[in-house]
Design an enzyme around this catalytic site. Structure first.
Site, PDB file in Angstrom:
ATOM      1  N   GLU A 150     -21.049  32.740 101.078  1.00  0.00           N
ATOM      2  CA  GLU A 150     -21.578  33.862 101.854  1.00  0.00           C
ATOM      3  C   GLU A 150     -20.383  34.683 102.330  1.00  0.00           C
ATOM      4  O   GLU A 150     -19.555  34.180 103.100  1.00  0.00           O
ATOM      5  CB  GLU A 150     -22.393  33.353 103.053  1.00  0.00           C
ATOM      6  CG  GLU A 150     -23.722  32.719 102.657  1.00  0.00           C
ATOM      7  CD  GLU A 150     -24.528  32.176 103.843  1.00  0.00           C
ATOM      8  OE1 GLU A 150     -25.757  32.292 103.820  1.00  0.00           O
ATOM      9  OE2 GLU A 150     -23.919  31.609 104.785  1.00  0.00           O
ATOM     10  N   ASN A 188     -28.381  29.228 106.572  1.00  0.00           N
ATOM     11  CA  ASN A 188     -28.715  28.449 107.764  1.00  0.00           C
ATOM     12  C   ASN A 188     -29.851  29.071 108.563  1.00  0.00           C
ATOM     13  O   ASN A 188     -30.610  28.369 109.223  1.00  0.00           O
ATOM     14  CB  ASN A 188     -27.482  28.267 108.656  1.00  0.00           C
ATOM     15  CG  ASN A 188     -26.642  27.088 108.192  1.00  0.00           C
ATOM     16  OD1 ASN A 188     -27.148  26.178 107.533  1.00  0.00           O
ATOM     17  ND2 ASN A 188     -25.368  27.109 108.503  1.00  0.00           N
TER      18      ASN A 188
END
Lengths: 283, 249
Positions: A150, A188
């Site tokens: 990411e 997440n």
């Protein structure tokens, strides 16, 4: 880019170092502790040996990788790096201090990346004179197995910094995704309801731990059920991630932790690492 | 495989009837059906036989409407008056609890809830939710039917969304919130969830296959049932469902 600096030789730091050295970069691997640095180098050597034994890499590649890794206990040489990836403890204060040092040490064109999974990249960047050169580079564990990175766009990250980081992720054979600096980034955050709803279903007595996992795998097609996954991640780590996102969004109800999580943590049932979690693990 | 060819009667929403029918056809079960809307999105294959009411000898009848409880009620009334007293009625109980549905019937002991939801029906397991009135025999017959289709079953409590549709719709809702907030592109969201945590499909492309309206129906029912802000539908998802627009990732 030729030289990559990595700050922090823990699990993530040494994993990123291994991956980057295998991809042909020269690596400066820094840790304040000589012991941790020594352990990291030993672990990388043993991973390389295993790689050779399994036929995944040649012994020549292994020795090339070894020659590309340079352990350091000081940041003096980091001025040579085109990018520095920080992978130290998840503490905003300590990260800010580290970035301040890196800012002083590295020339303005050096990109300063953080591997944080739960802190604000924007906040870390505020400790640097030129925050446009700070970016998030969130690798997943273990970095040489997990393809995703990411690339986190901080509030002041420049387009050049972002594009160079995306390019580097590709050079490391990873698949970069670009995400704005928001709590939990993509993975997440979006994974929260996978655990959150499973815990609520359990709490409401809709189905058992075993049945929920079986349903999610066989009806949903997921590789692992939510409770198996919480045990693998660690129920303590999973609760910490949930709490962090909940707090950073000022109590958004979608991220509210469940009392079952806290009970598991309080009881020391942290999952596979303690041999007991939602399931019991032998040996 | 059943020894004599079984007949099944399906009534409900197009996508659910199609997916359920395909799954039965693969195991040589004869499919008779009726759709809620005459204007189906595409024609069903020839082995789907349209019939306005169920034959008396159907071994099992299945009600598959999640979109409209008034229509669902009408369908259940039609089933009840057309089939013998003992024929089990399986009914999707994703947006209406099977307990509520059982109040619509005279003989609710042969009614049992199932997790009828697009893209999940054809998978390897079906959730079964009995109401307090459901007879054990009905659960056994429903389970045996799924076994003949080569599927596993899991008995769960009667709750809106059951297990998998609830988790899946909440995952999609979260992904659409992220999309609405413009934190990443739809493609990157899908890539991240597949590579970062090994999901079988990205949440956005999955929503595309399910149909956003179907996702919204479950979330709306969850919100109505649990009255928690947690189940608030992402405004973007709501707009897309109302506008009948899908993503093209």
């Amino acid at each position: 880019m030729k030289t990559i600096g990595i700050v922090g030789a823990g699990i993530m730091g040494r994993g990123i170092a291994y991956l980057a050295a295998l991809s042909g970069f020269d690596i400066l691997l820094h840790d304040l502790s000589e012991d941790i640095l020594k352990q990291a180098m030993q672990r990388i050597s043993s991973d390389l040996r295993k790689g050779v034994e399994k036929g995944k890499i040649t012994s020549q590649q292994a020795s090339e990788v070894s020659s590309k890794l340079h352990p350091r206990t000081s940041l003096d040489d980091f001025k040579e790096c085109e990018i520095v990836i920080e992978a130290i403890i998840e503490s905003l204060e300590i990260k800010k201090e580290t970035f301040k040092k890196l800012d002083e040490m590295c020339p303005p064109q050096t990109i300063l990346a953080t591997n944080t999974s739960s802190l604000s990249v924007t906040s870390i960047a505020s400790s640097v004179g030129e925050p446009t050169r700070v970016v998030g580079m969130h690798f997943f564990n273990p970095p040489y197995v997990m393809k995703l990175v990411e690339v986190v766009h901080g509030h002041q990250t420049s387009e050049r910094t972002l594009q160079r980081t995306v390019e580097l992720a590709r050079q490391l054979g990873r698949t970069p995704v670009v995400v704005k600096d928001t709590p939990g980034f993509i993975v997440n955050r979006i994974a929260r309801p996978f655990y959150g709803e499973a815990l609520r279903l359990l709490g409401e007595g809709v189905a058992s731990v075993e049945d929920i996992d079986r349903i999610v795998k066989l009806e949903g097609g997921f590789t692992m059920g939510p409770f198996e996954l919480m045990d693998l991640i660690g129920t303590d780590v999973n609760l910490a991630v949930t709490k962090s996102i909940y707090e950073r969004t000022f109590g958004e109800p979608r991220y509210r932790p469940h009392i079952i999580q806290q009970t598991m943590v309080d009881a020391g049932l942290w999952g596979r690492k303690t041999k007991r979690g939602f399931y019991t693990y032998d040996s | 495989m059943p020894s004599s060819r079984q007949s099944i009667y399906l009534i409900g929403d197009f996508m659910l009837v199609e997916e359920f029918g395909e799954m039965c056809h693969a195991k040589d079960v004869r499919i008779l059906y009726r759709l809620n809307s005459k204007n189906s999105q595409k024609p069903l294959p020839a082995y789907f036989k349209q019939q306005s009411s169920p034959p008396r000898n159907a071994s099992i009848v299945v009600e598959l409407t999640n979109s409209d409880s008034t229509v669902k009620k009408k369908n259940l009334h039609l089933l009840e008056k057309s089939i013998p007293r003992t024929t089990p009625i399986l009914s999707s109980s994703v947006t209406t609890t099977v307990t509520e549905q059982s109040t619509w019937l005279k003989h609710s002991d042969r009614l049992v809830g199932i997790s009828g939801f697009p893209t999940l029906i054809s998978q390897k397991l079906c959730e079964i939710a009995p109401s307090i009135h459901t007879k054990r025999e009905t659960i056994t017959k429903a389970s045996e039917f799924f076994f003949t289709l080569g599927k596993q079953v899991a008995i769960v409590q009667d709750r809106i969304g059951m297990v998998m549709p609830r988790i899946l719709c909440m995952l999609i809702n979260e992904a659409v919130f992220a999309l609405m907030e413009n934190i990443a592109s739809p493609r990157d969201i899908d890539t991240a969830m597949k590579l970062g945590t090994n999901y079988p499909s990205g949440p956005i492309e999955w929503a595309d296959r399910i149909g956003v309206k179907n996702v919204c129906d479950v979330l709306m029912a969850l919100q109505g049932d649990l009255h928690e802000e947690r189940y608030r539908i992402s405004p973007l998802l709501q707009v897309m469902a109302t506008g009948q627009q899908w993503w093209h990732t």
